[in-house]
Design an enzyme around this catalytic site. Sequence first.
Site, PDB file in Angstrom:
ATOM      1  CE  LYS A 127      -2.824   3.813  15.298  1.00  0.00           C
ATOM      2  NZ  LYS A 127      -1.848   4.439  15.294  1.00  0.00           N
ATOM      3  CE  LYS A 210      -2.011   0.030   7.855  1.00  0.00           C
ATOM      4  NZ  LYS A 210      -1.961   1.268   8.391  1.00  0.00           N
ATOM      5  CE  LYS A 213       4.481   0.188  13.030  1.00  0.00           C
ATOM      6  NZ  LYS A 213       5.648   0.783  12.702  1.00  0.00           N
TER       7      LYS A 213
HETATM    8  P1  TYM Z   1       3.501   4.502  10.498  1.00  0.00           P
HETATM    9  O1  TYM Z   1       4.694   4.705  11.539  1.00  0.00           O
HETATM   10  O2  TYM Z   1       2.314   4.168  10.751  1.00  0.00           O
HETATM   11  O3  TYM Z   1       3.893   4.263   9.227  1.00  0.00           O
HETATM   12  C1  TYM Z   1       5.166   4.567   8.563  1.00  0.00           C
HETATM   13  C2  TYM Z   1       5.049   4.578   6.876  1.00  0.00           C
HETATM   14  O4  TYM Z   1       4.519   3.384   6.345  1.00  0.00           O
HETATM   15  C3  TYM Z   1       3.636   3.449   5.687  1.00  0.00           C
HETATM   16  N1  TYM Z   1       2.840   2.226   5.541  1.00  0.00           N
HETATM   17  C4  TYM Z   1       2.449   1.576   4.527  1.00  0.00           C
HETATM   18  N2  TYM Z   1       2.628   1.860   3.161  1.00  0.00           N
HETATM   19  C5  TYM Z   1       2.041   0.990   2.252  1.00  0.00           C
HETATM   20  N3  TYM Z   1       1.592  -0.301   2.791  1.00  0.00           N
HETATM   21  C6  TYM Z   1       1.168  -0.495   4.041  1.00  0.00           C
HETATM   22  N4  TYM Z   1       0.506  -1.721   4.599  1.00  0.00           N
HETATM   23  C7  TYM Z   1       1.675   0.496   5.048  1.00  0.00           C
HETATM   24  N5  TYM Z   1       1.859   0.427   6.409  1.00  0.00           N
HETATM   25  C8  TYM Z   1       2.400   1.591   6.704  1.00  0.00           C
HETATM   26  C9  TYM Z   1       2.787   4.781   6.110  1.00  0.00           C
HETATM   27  O5  TYM Z   1       1.825   5.055   5.245  1.00  0.00           O
HETATM   28  C10 TYM Z   1       3.962   5.827   6.586  1.00  0.00           C
HETATM   29  O6  TYM Z   1       4.124   6.458   5.391  1.00  0.00           O
HETATM   30  N6  TYM Z   1       1.597   9.228  11.427  1.00  0.00           N
HETATM   31  C11 TYM Z   1       2.565   8.517  10.778  1.00  0.00           C
HETATM   32  C12 TYM Z   1       4.117   9.024  11.126  1.00  0.00           C
HETATM   33  C13 TYM Z   1       4.209  10.317  11.037  1.00  0.00           C
HETATM   34  C14 TYM Z   1       4.780  11.078  10.098  1.00  0.00           C
HETATM   35  C15 TYM Z   1       4.874  12.305  10.303  1.00  0.00           C
HETATM   36  C16 TYM Z   1       4.711  10.416   8.580  1.00  0.00           C
HETATM   37  C17 TYM Z   1       4.634  11.192  12.089  1.00  0.00           C
HETATM   38  N7  TYM Z   1       4.747  12.466  11.594  1.00  0.00           N
HETATM   39  C18 TYM Z   1       5.136  13.403   9.343  1.00  0.00           C
HETATM   40  C19 TYM Z   1       4.930  11.760   7.557  1.00  0.00           C
HETATM   41  C20 TYM Z   1       5.046  13.154   8.103  1.00  0.00           C
HETATM   42  C21 TYM Z   1       2.577   6.903  11.033  1.00  0.00           C
HETATM   43  O7  TYM Z   1       1.992   6.674  11.917  1.00  0.00           O
HETATM   44  O8  TYM Z   1       3.099   6.160   9.983  1.00  0.00           O
END
Ligand code: TYM
Length: 351
Positions: A127, A210, A213
């Site tokens: 990022k 991957k 969004k």
């Molecule tokens: P975020 O918002 O990017 O994504 C949310 C969840 O979706 C999953 N994900 C995917 N899984 C499979 N294939 C994909 N292409 C795909 N894209 C996204 C992510 O792995 C995630 O589980 N840092 C985290 C948010 C967060 C969090 C936490 C998660 C903040 N605090 C505490 C768990 C526990 C994030 O940016 O996810």
Amino acid sequence: MTDAVQTPHVGTKFTPRVFSGIQPSGGLTLGNYLGALKRFAQKQDEGIETIYCIVDMHAITAALLDPVKLRQQTRELAAGFIASGIDPKRSILFNQSQVSAHAELAWIFNCIARMGWMNRMTQWKDKAGKHAEAASLGLFAYPALMAADILLYHATQVPVGEDQKQHVELTRDIAAKFNHDYGVDFFPITEPVIEGVATRVMSLRDGTKKMSKSDPSDQSRINLTDDADAISAKIRKAKTDPEPLPDTAEGLADRPDARNLVNIYAALADLTVEQVIADFAGKQFGVFKPALADLAVEKLRPISTEMQRLMQDPAEIDRILGEGADRADAIAQPILRKTLDIVGMIRSRRG
Ligand code: TYM
């Protein structure tokens, strides 16, 4: 630190508790649904306490958002959670900024985590890229806030997609260093739960990337808000190779685009890859893609319809998030207080 060592021992046995979060950074993809939301809903049936968080504080780390948009996206994500089967009565559903203990614990963890650990985070490198100097301090410290999200509830399990594994591992390192430095056994060493065939849903345009969004091409992803025509068109145009589907799962090993579509089918249909292969062995994509499109429309349409319905009553969404935040705060406060006590901070205010 001698005071802290004398703090009553909390014990090594932690009540099983699930915590996970999603950023309200705009639009849910099929990756978020299969990798996270669908599994979050399933966790509710395992008789384990489930806490789900819309991480609005994380959402401003990459860039500040228009405040109107952030509120809108937060409500939309809440609607996405509920429409995907998360029941706000059985699970706690709230937005992060309503429970200020997240920010307070994150500060302590900023002082536990090492710069070197943060520097190694691949998501930070991706990022911030070559512009680390211009990135926000919040983006760098992001994983410490994520550790605070998880450990504030003494969560033992964190269901996430593959891309979040490194952050959950960092959470374990932070917990272990805190416990070690203060001579306590206070924070659990949380397990990342990365299960199923859809822990890494790939782009429809490139099976080695991957689904995200933030991909500039909308054709690369299925959005939960896409209508039936858009879903079918995107699947029809998805990149594939000229071979028919193989007759064993191993036959997909060097075929990332084909493997991705088969994985998506399996995850949507609750089948194993082997079961999907058994049905489609030797078939061309001309046969497989329409079947996948029909399945995706059948599974996703009720979710987008329900999201639209819920979005018509934003006050009700805010009420649900407020109630969830109260319940989350009731768990978080004693854990925060205890943490501050271990660290040696005095809390003597009444009320
Ligand atoms: P975020 O918002 O990017 O994504 C949310 C969840 O979706 C999953 N994900 C995917 N899984 C499979 N294939 C994909 N292409 C795909 N894209 C996204 C992510 O792995 C995630 O589980 N840092 C985290 C948010 C967060 C969090 C936490 C998660 C903040 N605090 C505490 C768990 C526990 C994030 O940016 O996810």
